[in-house]
Scaffold this motif. Structure first.
Motif, PDB file in Angstrom:
ATOM      1  N   UNK A 131       5.393  -2.768  -0.802  1.00  0.00           N
ATOM      2  CA  UNK A 131       4.211  -3.598  -0.958  1.00  0.00           C
ATOM      3  C   UNK A 131       3.322  -3.056  -2.070  1.00  0.00           C
ATOM      4  N   UNK A 132       2.632  -3.961  -2.754  1.00  0.00           N
ATOM      5  CA  UNK A 132       1.713  -3.561  -3.815  1.00  0.00           C
ATOM      6  C   UNK A 132       0.421  -3.002  -3.221  1.00  0.00           C
ATOM      7  N   UNK A 133      -0.413  -2.438  -4.084  1.00  0.00           N
ATOM      8  CA  UNK A 133      -1.620  -1.741  -3.642  1.00  0.00           C
ATOM      9  C   UNK A 133      -2.871  -2.578  -3.881  1.00  0.00           C
ATOM     10  N   UNK A 134      -3.920  -2.230  -3.182  1.00  0.00           N
ATOM     11  CA  UNK A 134      -5.252  -2.715  -3.501  1.00  0.00           C
ATOM     12  C   UNK A 134      -5.870  -1.725  -4.490  1.00  0.00           C
ATOM     13  N   UNK A 135      -6.473  -2.244  -5.538  1.00  0.00           N
ATOM     14  CA  UNK A 135      -6.859  -1.428  -6.684  1.00  0.00           C
ATOM     15  C   UNK A 135      -8.368  -1.256  -6.757  1.00  0.00           C
ATOM     16  N   UNK A 188      -3.442  -1.967   7.254  1.00  0.00           N
ATOM     17  CA  UNK A 188      -2.153  -1.401   6.813  1.00  0.00           C
ATOM     18  C   UNK A 188      -1.811  -1.815   5.382  1.00  0.00           C
ATOM     19  N   UNK A 189      -2.825  -1.756   4.508  1.00  0.00           N
ATOM     20  CA  UNK A 189      -2.642  -2.117   3.103  1.00  0.00           C
ATOM     21  C   UNK A 189      -2.954  -0.905   2.234  1.00  0.00           C
ATOM     22  N   UNK A 190      -2.003  -0.532   1.378  1.00  0.00           N
ATOM     23  CA  UNK A 190      -2.152   0.651   0.539  1.00  0.00           C
ATOM     24  C   UNK A 190      -3.249   0.472  -0.501  1.00  0.00           C
ATOM     25  N   UNK A 191      -3.768   1.594  -0.958  1.00  0.00           N
ATOM     26  CA  UNK A 191      -4.878   1.656  -1.907  1.00  0.00           C
ATOM     27  C   UNK A 191      -4.461   2.485  -3.116  1.00  0.00           C
TER      28      UNK A 191
END
Length: 386
Positions: A131-135, A188-191
């Motif tokens: 999964x992509x990240x939150x930037x 559960x969202x990457x940063x």
């Protein structure tokens, strides 16, 4: 009762908001001009009014069925692939074995390019089924409304650096810290966040302890130790390296001016222009390395920052540009201790030509920028051996 969205002003857009935002962007005059200037700079210089409807029609066709962030990023990936093909000599990725598909991570990386650092991280993750990240992106980069919309629809959240006064800044940083933890543990969202505020224009990749302290503001003191808090964030150091920096001359000029005058004043919208220059400029080889998740018993932010530095510096993939800059500045062969490949004649010629085209007033500053990562790795070796 509707739950209050406490992060509404800083979070990325939700899927339910994407279509409305895209419809707004696709008629934004400044965005259309920016895209035309990126894709057709010569024609846009002479016929901007004619190109805007054409660009709008193309974008409308590309985004007509997009109604979610994931669908938006599929289109963005195609643009990234085109950019990689046209402005790099290839993208290398390593360290993916350290990551698990079902976990959210706090990726903390060095920072060389405003937009491309997290873009390359996202491309590497997405291309490998993760999964992509939150930037994290500073509000200083959002001087135009279309930029804020474009960033937030691409999973960016806002770091409110322009907050005035100690109380407002403290509140903004606490909200940001809470959002990072909320994203990681509740959603559960990457940063992705850079190891420092602003790019390392001098090439010195050093984690700001203040940034780690900001992240630590969401620690539940009395209920968890700092080490337990850090472990729960799944922190992964990331090292991003560019063989060539399209903005090396601009960075060197800025550093030389600061050294001479004591300060440097940015021009209006300079950061947005830097983003565009970074996208289209030659980057040579680019490499992204994902380090091992940090699991040490860190007593405080200083120890955690030092652990980040060891991996970010140690895993930075050096290029011939780094070695040749070091050789030109220093009369020693210590770089050979790092086991790097020999420099080819073509690499030497490319290096000589690159610096021959740079104004001599700040050529040495540019050499120092390229040599710094190698200097840092040698220093790290000395510390390990001591």
């Amino acid at each position: 009762m509707t739950k209050i969205d406490e992060f509404a002003d800083i979070r990325p857009y939700y899927d339910s908001e994407v279509r409305e935002v895209l419809d707004r962007l696709l008629v934004d005059r400044e965005l259309l001009n920016a895209v035309a200037n990126l894709r057709m700079p010569r024609a846009n210089r002479w016929f901007p009014k004619l190109l805007r409807p054409l660009v709008s029609a193309i974008l409308r066709r590309q985004f007509r069925n997009v109604s979610s962030v994931a669908e938006f990023q599929v289109v963005v990936k195609d643009y990234m692939a085109q950019m990689i093909a046209s402005s790099t000599s290839g993208l290398g990725v390593s360290g993916l074995e350290h990551l698990q598909a079902n976990r959210a991570y706090l990726f903390i990386s060095n920072h060389r390019d405003i937009a491309l650092d997290p873009a390359f991280v996202n491309y590497a993750l997405h291309s490998n089924g993760l999964d992509t990240v939150r930037i994290a992106i500073g509000d200083n980069l959002l001087s135009k409304p279309f930029a804020a919309d474009l960033m937030r629809v691409n999973k960016s959240f806002i770091v409110q650096r322009s907050a005035k006064g100690p109380r407002q800044m403290l509140a903004a940083f606490r909200k940001l810290s809470n959002y990072i933890r909320h994203s990681l543990q509740n959603e559960q969202s990457s940063i992705w966040i850079a190891q420092r505020e602003g790019r390392a224009k001098d090439g010195n990749d050093a984690t700001e302890v203040a940034l780690v302290k900001m992240i630590g503001m969401s620690q539940s003191k009395g209920e968890e130790s700092f080490a337990e808090f850090a472990a729960a964030l799944n922190i992964v150091p990331v090292s991003i390296s560019y063989e060539w920096d399209p903005l090396d001359a601009a960075k060197a000029r800025e550093l030389a001016q600061i050294e001479r005058d004591g300060s440097y004043q940015k021009a209006e919208h300079e950061d947005l222009k830097s983003i565009a220059a970074g996208i289209v400029g030659n980057k040579g080889r680019v490499h992204v390395h994902f380090g091992e998740p940090l699991r040490g018993d860190y007593a405080d932010a200083g120890e955690l920052a030092a652990a980040l530095d060891r991996q970010i510096i140690g895993n930075y993939q050096l290029h011939s540009s780094n070695v040749l800059a070091y050789m030109q500045l220093f009369d020693d062969e210590r770089w050979r201790e790092l086991g790097l490949p020999q420099i080819s004649e073509s690499q030497q010629q490319e290096f000589d030509q690159h610096f021959a085209n740079m104004p001599p007033d700040y050529r040495r500053k540019a050499l120092e920028i390229y040599a710094r990562p190698l200097c840092n790795q040698l220093r790290l070796c000395d510390e390990v051996q001591a």
